[in-house]
Structures are given as C-alpha cells and as structure tokens.
Write a protein that holds these residues in place. Structure first.
Motif, PDB file in Angstrom:
ATOM      1  N   MET A 296      12.935  42.579   3.821  1.00  0.00           N
ATOM      2  CA  MET A 296      13.829  43.052   4.858  1.00  0.00           C
ATOM      3  C   MET A 296      14.990  42.073   4.977  1.00  0.00           C
ATOM      4  O   MET A 296      14.798  40.868   4.971  1.00  0.00           O
ATOM      5  N   ILE A 297      16.180  42.572   5.122  1.00  0.00           N
ATOM      6  CA  ILE A 297      17.370  41.742   5.269  1.00  0.00           C
ATOM      7  C   ILE A 297      17.934  41.940   6.674  1.00  0.00           C
ATOM      8  O   ILE A 297      18.133  43.074   7.118  1.00  0.00           O
ATOM      9  N   TYR A 298      18.134  40.843   7.363  1.00  0.00           N
ATOM     10  CA  TYR A 298      18.678  40.875   8.714  1.00  0.00           C
ATOM     11  C   TYR A 298      20.166  40.550   8.689  1.00  0.00           C
ATOM     12  O   TYR A 298      20.639  39.838   7.802  1.00  0.00           O
TER      13      TYR A 298
ATOM     14  N   GLN B 247      27.125  38.738  13.626  1.00  0.00           N
ATOM     15  CA  GLN B 247      27.521  40.029  13.101  1.00  0.00           C
ATOM     16  C   GLN B 247      26.816  41.136  13.867  1.00  0.00           C
ATOM     17  O   GLN B 247      25.767  40.923  14.473  1.00  0.00           O
ATOM     18  N   GLU B 248      27.374  42.312  13.825  1.00  0.00           N
ATOM     19  CA  GLU B 248      26.781  43.450  14.510  1.00  0.00           C
ATOM     20  C   GLU B 248      25.348  43.680  14.027  1.00  0.00           C
ATOM     21  O   GLU B 248      25.070  43.623  12.831  1.00  0.00           O
ATOM     22  N   GLY B 249      24.438  43.894  14.967  1.00  0.00           N
ATOM     23  CA  GLY B 249      23.049  44.140  14.632  1.00  0.00           C
ATOM     24  C   GLY B 249      22.213  42.890  14.436  1.00  0.00           C
ATOM     25  O   GLY B 249      21.028  42.971  14.130  1.00  0.00           O
ATOM     26  N   SER B 250      22.808  41.727  14.645  1.00  0.00           N
ATOM     27  CA  SER B 250      22.085  40.475  14.470  1.00  0.00           C
ATOM     28  C   SER B 250      20.999  40.328  15.522  1.00  0.00           C
ATOM     29  O   SER B 250      21.186  40.673  16.683  1.00  0.00           O
ATOM     30  N   LYS B 251      19.845  39.810  15.124  1.00  0.00           N
ATOM     31  CA  LYS B 251      18.737  39.550  16.047  1.00  0.00           C
ATOM     32  C   LYS B 251      18.927  38.232  16.798  1.00  0.00           C
ATOM     33  O   LYS B 251      18.257  37.967  17.771  1.00  0.00           O
ATOM     34  N   VAL B 252      19.823  37.394  16.295  1.00  0.00           N
ATOM     35  CA  VAL B 252      20.036  36.061  16.852  1.00  0.00           C
ATOM     36  C   VAL B 252      21.511  35.884  17.173  1.00  0.00           C
ATOM     37  O   VAL B 252      22.377  36.301  16.411  1.00  0.00           O
ATOM     38  N   THR B 253      21.788  35.263  18.316  1.00  0.00           N
ATOM     39  CA  THR B 253      23.172  34.951  18.660  1.00  0.00           C
ATOM     40  C   THR B 253      23.307  33.452  18.911  1.00  0.00           C
ATOM     41  O   THR B 253      22.356  32.801  19.343  1.00  0.00           O
TER      42      THR B 253
END
Length: 76
Positions: free
Chosen positions: A1-3, A8-14
């Motif tokens: 799986m690629i995050y 970037q938009e859709g990132s799980k981490v900010t």
C-alpha cells in the motif's frame, strides 16, 4: 500500500512547517533564531524546519524543569 506524502492531499500525517522548542508549557523560538531542515529519509525532501537549539535554549529548558520538579514530584 502506498500512502500520500505528508502535506499532500489524502495524507494520513500532517506536519507544521516549523517546530520550535517546547519549554515551560509554551512553544518558543530558539534564542539564536536558527532552524534546520528536517529531511525525509524516504523521499529525501524537506518536510519541515526544526529549532536549532543552542546552550542558552538548553539552560532555559533546564531552569524550567528545575522550577517544576517539586510540583511534578507530588503528581500521582
């Protein structure tokens, strides 16, 4: 799986753009005003800046820790 990469938009981490020193319960800019770039080991790109602390910053953090030690010692 690629995050998605941070920021970037859709990132799980900010991440914030810049991180300062957390001393005495507050974010504080480094006394010397210097920061360094934090580079991702995955992409090799800069993803934020981090405070470049010096001796004065460390002394300030130690002073805050020593001032708080008695109250922390009574904390369950």
């Amino acid at each position: 799986m690629i995050y998605a990469n941070p920021g970037q938009e859709g990132s799980k981490v900010t991440f914030k753009k810049r991180y300062e020193n957390f001393i005495n319960g507050e974010w504080q800019a480094p006394i010397g005003g210097q920061y360094f770039e934090n580079i991702s080991p995955v992409t090799g790109e800069v993803f934020c800046e981090v405070a470049r602390s010096q001796a004065e910053d460390i002394e300030q953090a130690l002073d805050a820790a020593h001032a708080a030690k008695d109250a922390w010692g009574r904390t369950s």
